[in-house]
Design a protein around this motif. Structure first.
Motif, PDB file in Angstrom:
ATOM      1  N   MET A 118     -11.768 -27.539  -0.493  1.00 34.86           N
ATOM      2  CA  MET A 118     -10.347 -27.358  -0.300  1.00 34.86           C
ATOM      3  C   MET A 118     -10.119 -25.909   0.140  1.00 34.86           C
ATOM      4  O   MET A 118     -10.726 -24.992  -0.394  1.00 34.86           O
ATOM      5  N   VAL A 119      -9.227 -25.708   1.091  1.00 35.13           N
ATOM      6  CA  VAL A 119      -8.888 -24.368   1.570  1.00 35.13           C
ATOM      7  C   VAL A 119      -7.595 -23.904   0.895  1.00 35.13           C
ATOM      8  O   VAL A 119      -6.617 -24.639   0.827  1.00 35.13           O
ATOM      9  N   LEU A 120      -7.634 -22.677   0.377  1.00 36.75           N
ATOM     10  CA  LEU A 120      -6.468 -22.047  -0.216  1.00 36.75           C
ATOM     11  C   LEU A 120      -6.126 -20.794   0.564  1.00 36.75           C
ATOM     12  O   LEU A 120      -7.006 -20.189   1.200  1.00 36.75           O
ATOM     13  N   GLU A 127      -7.926 -16.713   3.885  1.00 33.31           N
ATOM     14  CA  GLU A 127      -8.318 -18.096   3.611  1.00 33.31           C
ATOM     15  C   GLU A 127      -9.579 -18.114   2.754  1.00 33.31           C
ATOM     16  O   GLU A 127     -10.508 -17.333   2.989  1.00 33.31           O
ATOM     17  N   TYR A 128      -9.597 -19.038   1.793  1.00 35.69           N
ATOM     18  CA  TYR A 128     -10.724 -19.183   0.875  1.00 35.69           C
ATOM     19  C   TYR A 128     -11.087 -20.647   0.726  1.00 35.69           C
ATOM     20  O   TYR A 128     -10.221 -21.510   0.764  1.00 35.69           O
ATOM     21  N   VAL A 129     -12.363 -20.902   0.518  1.00 36.44           N
ATOM     22  CA  VAL A 129     -12.798 -22.225   0.089  1.00 36.44           C
ATOM     23  C   VAL A 129     -12.760 -22.199  -1.431  1.00 36.44           C
ATOM     24  O   VAL A 129     -13.329 -21.297  -2.064  1.00 36.44           O
ATOM     25  N   PHE A 151     -14.474 -16.358   0.318  1.00 39.68           N
ATOM     26  CA  PHE A 151     -13.680 -15.874   1.436  1.00 39.68           C
ATOM     27  C   PHE A 151     -14.149 -16.500   2.745  1.00 39.68           C
ATOM     28  O   PHE A 151     -15.338 -16.544   3.036  1.00 39.68           O
ATOM     29  N   LEU A 152     -13.192 -16.986   3.537  1.00 44.48           N
ATOM     30  CA  LEU A 152     -13.480 -17.524   4.866  1.00 44.48           C
ATOM     31  C   LEU A 152     -13.108 -16.524   5.946  1.00 44.48           C
ATOM     32  O   LEU A 152     -13.927 -16.150   6.776  1.00 44.48           O
TER      33      LEU A 152
END
Length: 154
Positions: free
Chosen positions: A1-3, A53-55, A144-145
């Motif tokens: 899920m991306v936050l 953006e983070y996973v 971290f993306l």
């Protein structure tokens, strides 16, 4: 899920910062499933910021509290956190008390409006989402993306 996390800078290493004011779910690192909401967070002071953006990889061994919607329990939890009462959750997820809802919550906390008046005012607000990370262990669920610059006029 991306936050998503909105900030004035790129945040490759999330951390819990103690702020001047207590937040909805107390001190923590706040993210959302809604990129537009994070963009508003990022640009609220100067009109320019970063959408990080983070996973998110859930860890069921953590102590997690979820509020699927605004409820009496959610209101009481936010009121307690806003008054400076800490909690023992690693992660808390649920609706956000945005600027308008925050004012209603504060009026409720201050005794200026009743619980019933709060719900009458709050029912017309659009959905929001926040997930807050309150411990170092909780932060390990985020990877971290990327961070991209955003403006409030895009």
């Amino acid at each position: 899920m991306v936050l998503y996390h909105g900030s004035s800078q790129i945040v490759t290493e999330p951390e819990i910062r103690i702020a001047k004011f207590n937040k909805d779910f107390y001190f923590g690192f706040y993210c959302t499933l809604l990129p537009e909401q994070a963009k508003r967070w990022a640009t609220r002071y100067t009109g320019v910021g970063y959408l990080n953006e983070y996973v998110y990889t859930p860890d069921e061994s953590l102590n997690i509290k979820k509020f699927p919607e605004m409820t009496e329990e959610w209101l009481d939890f936010i009121a307690a956190c806003r008054l400076g009462k800490s909690h023992n959750y690693d992660i808390v997820e649920g609706p956000m008390a945005d600027d308008t809802i925050f004012n209603y919550v504060q009026n409720f906390v201050d005794g200026k409006i009743s619980r019933e008046a709060f719900w009458n005012l709050a029912k017309f607000k659009k959905p929001t989402h926040q997930i807050s990370f309150h411990t170092a262990r909780a932060l390990t669920t985020l990877s971290f993306l990327k961070g991209i610059e955003v403006t409030d006029h895009e």
